[in-house]
Design a protein around this motif. Structure first.
Motif, mmCIF file in Angstrom:
data_model
loop_
_atom_site.group_PDB
_atom_site.id
_atom_site.type_symbol
_atom_site.label_atom_id
_atom_site.label_comp_id
_atom_site.label_asym_id
_atom_site.label_seq_id
_atom_site.Cartn_x
_atom_site.Cartn_y
_atom_site.Cartn_z
ATOM 1 N N GLU A 169 -2.995 -6.456 -16.502
ATOM 2 C CA GLU A 169 -1.663 -6.749 -15.967
ATOM 3 C C GLU A 169 -1.205 -5.559 -15.146
ATOM 4 N N LEU A 170 -0.800 -5.830 -13.925
ATOM 5 C CA LEU A 170 -0.329 -4.802 -13.006
ATOM 6 C C LEU A 170 1.183 -4.929 -12.855
ATOM 7 N N THR A 171 1.875 -3.827 -13.018
ATOM 8 C CA THR A 171 3.303 -3.786 -12.731
ATOM 9 C C THR A 171 3.508 -2.751 -11.631
ATOM 10 N N VAL A 172 4.143 -3.185 -10.556
ATOM 11 C CA VAL A 172 4.381 -2.302 -9.414
ATOM 12 C C VAL A 172 5.855 -1.918 -9.405
ATOM 13 N N TRP A 173 6.097 -0.642 -9.600
ATOM 14 C CA TRP A 173 7.457 -0.094 -9.576
ATOM 15 C C TRP A 173 7.696 0.549 -8.231
ATOM 16 N N PRO A 174 8.873 0.381 -7.688
ATOM 17 C CA PRO A 174 9.169 1.056 -6.415
ATOM 18 C C PRO A 174 9.225 2.562 -6.655
ATOM 19 N N SER A 175 8.739 3.331 -5.701
ATOM 20 C CA SER A 175 8.781 4.783 -5.880
ATOM 21 C C SER A 175 10.213 5.293 -5.794
ATOM 22 N N GLN A 176 11.064 4.535 -5.098
ATOM 23 C CA GLN A 176 12.484 4.874 -5.031
ATOM 24 C C GLN A 176 13.261 3.578 -5.163
ATOM 25 N N ALA A 188 14.849 0.339 -10.885
ATOM 26 C CA ALA A 188 13.655 -0.104 -11.601
ATOM 27 C C ALA A 188 13.657 -1.604 -11.854
ATOM 28 N N HIS A 189 14.786 -2.250 -11.795
ATOM 29 C CA HIS A 189 14.831 -3.678 -12.097
ATOM 30 C C HIS A 189 14.126 -4.541 -11.052
ATOM 31 N N VAL A 190 13.631 -3.937 -9.996
ATOM 32 C CA VAL A 190 12.913 -4.700 -8.981
ATOM 33 C C VAL A 190 11.392 -4.605 -9.155
ATOM 34 N N ALA A 191 10.944 -4.125 -10.319
ATOM 35 C CA ALA A 191 9.507 -4.055 -10.580
ATOM 36 C C ALA A 191 8.918 -5.454 -10.585
ATOM 37 N N GLN A 192 7.668 -5.552 -10.120
ATOM 38 C CA GLN A 192 6.985 -6.840 -10.056
ATOM 39 C C GLN A 192 5.731 -6.794 -10.915
ATOM 40 N N GLY A 193 5.592 -7.758 -11.825
ATOM 41 C CA GLY A 193 4.417 -7.828 -12.683
ATOM 42 C C GLY A 193 3.480 -8.938 -12.246
ATOM 43 N N HIS A 194 2.181 -8.699 -12.372
ATOM 44 C CA HIS A 194 1.167 -9.680 -11.967
ATOM 45 C C HIS A 194 0.016 -9.649 -12.971
ATOM 46 N N GLN A 195 -0.484 -10.813 -13.331
ATOM 47 C CA GLN A 195 -1.661 -10.938 -14.184
ATOM 48 C C GLN A 195 -2.897 -11.068 -13.298
ATOM 49 N N PHE A 196 -3.982 -10.417 -13.691
ATOM 50 C CA PHE A 196 -5.239 -10.514 -12.953
ATOM 51 C C PHE A 196 -6.362 -10.879 -13.912
ATOM 52 N N LEU A 197 -7.314 -11.629 -13.418
ATOM 53 C CA LEU A 197 -8.451 -12.025 -14.245
ATOM 54 C C LEU A 197 -9.363 -10.840 -14.562
ATOM 55 N N THR A 198 -9.362 -9.838 -13.657
ATOM 56 C CA THR A 198 -10.198 -8.658 -13.899
ATOM 57 C C THR A 198 -9.422 -7.383 -13.575
ATOM 58 N N LEU A 199 -9.812 -6.333 -14.250
ATOM 59 C CA LEU A 199 -9.245 -5.020 -13.963
ATOM 60 C C LEU A 199 -9.606 -4.596 -12.543
ATOM 61 N N ALA A 254 -0.856 -1.695 -2.926
ATOM 62 C CA ALA A 254 0.575 -1.450 -3.100
ATOM 63 C C ALA A 254 0.913 0.012 -2.836
ATOM 64 N N MET A 255 0.064 0.918 -3.290
ATOM 65 C CA MET A 255 0.320 2.340 -3.062
ATOM 66 C C MET A 255 0.279 2.659 -1.577
ATOM 67 N N ASP A 256 -0.656 2.051 -0.861
ATOM 68 C CA ASP A 256 -0.792 2.320 0.568
ATOM 69 C C ASP A 256 0.318 1.661 1.386
#
Length: 75
Positions: A11-18, A21-32, A42-44
C-alpha cells in the motif's frame, strides 16, 4: 528484503511535501515493485513524500524508497 518481497502486495500513501496532510492519497498495489515505481513517479512529478506499507507490515520511508529507486534495485 528479498526479491520475493517485490511480488507481494503493498500500500502506497503519497503525502504532499508541503500543505495539509489531509490531502494524502492511498493506493493498493498487487506488487511492491508496482508501488515502488509509482512512488518514484510521485517523487519526481509532484515533489511528494511517499510511504509504503508492505504485505508483511514493513514501513518504507521516502528516504528508503529514494535510495532503492536511485540504485535501480526494483528488479
Amino acid at each position: 528484503m528479498t526479491r520475493a518481497d517485490l511480488d507481494k502486495r503493498a500500500e502506497l500513501t503519497v503525502w504532499p511535501s508541503q500543505g495539509p496532510a489531509h490531502v494524502a492519497q492511498g493506493h493498493q498495489f498487487l506488487t511492491l515493485r508496482e508501488a515502488l515505481a509509482a512512488a518514484a513517479e510521485a517523487m519526481d512529478a509532484e515533489d511528494a513524500q511517499p510511504w509504503i506499507i508492505t504485505e508483511d507490515g514493513d514501513i518504507l520511508s521516502p528516504r528508503w524508497i529514494r535510495a532503492k529507486v536511485a540504485a535501480g534495485r526494483l528488479q
